[in-house]
Scaffold this motif. Structure first.
Motif, PDB file in Angstrom:
ATOM      1  N   ARG A 187      -1.124   3.205  -4.419  1.00 59.70           N
ATOM      2  CA  ARG A 187      -2.212   2.678  -5.233  1.00 59.70           C
ATOM      3  C   ARG A 187      -3.413   3.619  -5.247  1.00 59.70           C
TER       4      ARG A 187
ATOM      5  N   SER B  28       0.809  -1.216   0.000  1.00 55.22           N
ATOM      6  CA  SER B  28       0.000   0.000   0.000  1.00 55.22           C
ATOM      7  C   SER B  28       0.842   1.265   0.000  1.00 55.22           C
TER       8      SER B  28
ATOM      9  N   PHE C  69       0.545   6.682  -0.081  1.00 53.56           N
ATOM     10  CA  PHE C  69       0.073   5.453  -0.700  1.00 53.56           C
ATOM     11  C   PHE C  69       0.349   5.437  -2.199  1.00 53.56           C
TER      12      PHE C  69
ATOM     13  N   SER D 232      -6.079   2.753  -2.829  1.00 54.14           N
ATOM     14  CA  SER D 232      -5.811   3.231  -1.471  1.00 54.14           C
ATOM     15  C   SER D 232      -6.194   4.695  -1.329  1.00 54.14           C
TER      16      SER D 232
END
Length: 137
Positions: free
Chosen positions: A72, A11, A70, A75
Motif C-alpha cells: 500500500r 500491509s 509493502f 504504508s
C-alpha cells in the motif's frame, strides 16, 4: 482466518515467506541504527564527502526495501516518514551520547535524499522484484 493474519497480510505484499523478508528488512534497519551509534574512533576512515554517499545509500536501501515489502502506498509513505525522522533522531543522538560524533545536518539531508531515492523505486519495473523472487524460491 484470524484478525492478526488478515492485518499482517493487508500491509505486506502476498509473499510465501513474509516473516523472512520482513525480518531481513528489520535487521537492515537495526544495522543502520547500530552503525549510526558506533563511537567515532571505531569507524573506518573514509574520504571527505564519501560519508554522505554512505548515508544516502543506506537510507535508499531501507526505503526501497519498504517498497518491496509493502503493497500500500500509505504504508510506503508512513515508513518513509519514519525513516526520515529516524535519520534526524540518530543525528541528534550522535551529538548527545558523547561518542565523539556530532550532529551533521548534511548527513540528515543525505538520509532524506536516500529515502526519496528508495521511494522512487516504486515507479519502476523493479517495484515487485522481491515478490517475484519469493515466488520462484
Amino acid at each position: 482466518m484470524s484478525a492478526a493474519k488478515r492485518r499482517f497480510g493487508r500491509s505486506l505484499k502476498p509473499f510465501r515467506r513474509p516473516w523472512l523478508w520482513a525480518g531481513l528488512w528489520v535487521l537492515a534497519v537495526a544495522v543502520v541504527v547500530i552503525g549510526s551509534l558506533v563511537p567515532a574512533h571505531d569507524l573506518p576512515k573514509v574520504p571527505a564527502g564519501f560519508d554522505k554517499l554512505e548515508h544516502s545509500s543506506a537510507y535508499a536501501v531501507l526505503a526501497a526495501g519498504a517498497v518491496q515489502l509493502f503493497s500500500r502506498r500509505l504504508s510506503w509513505g508512513f515508513v518513509c516518514v519514519i525513516l526520515v525522522l529516524m535519520g534526524i533522531g540518530l543525528e541528534y543522538l550522535q551529538a548527545q551520547m558523547g561518542l565523539g560524533r556530532m550532529l551533521d545536518r548534511q548527513d540528515a539531508l543525505a538520509n532524506t535524499l536516500g529515502v526519496l531515492l528508495g521511494l522512487a523505486t516504486a515507479f519502476t519495473p523493479w517495484r515487485d522484484a522481491l515478490l517475484r523472487l519469493d515466488r520462484r524460491l
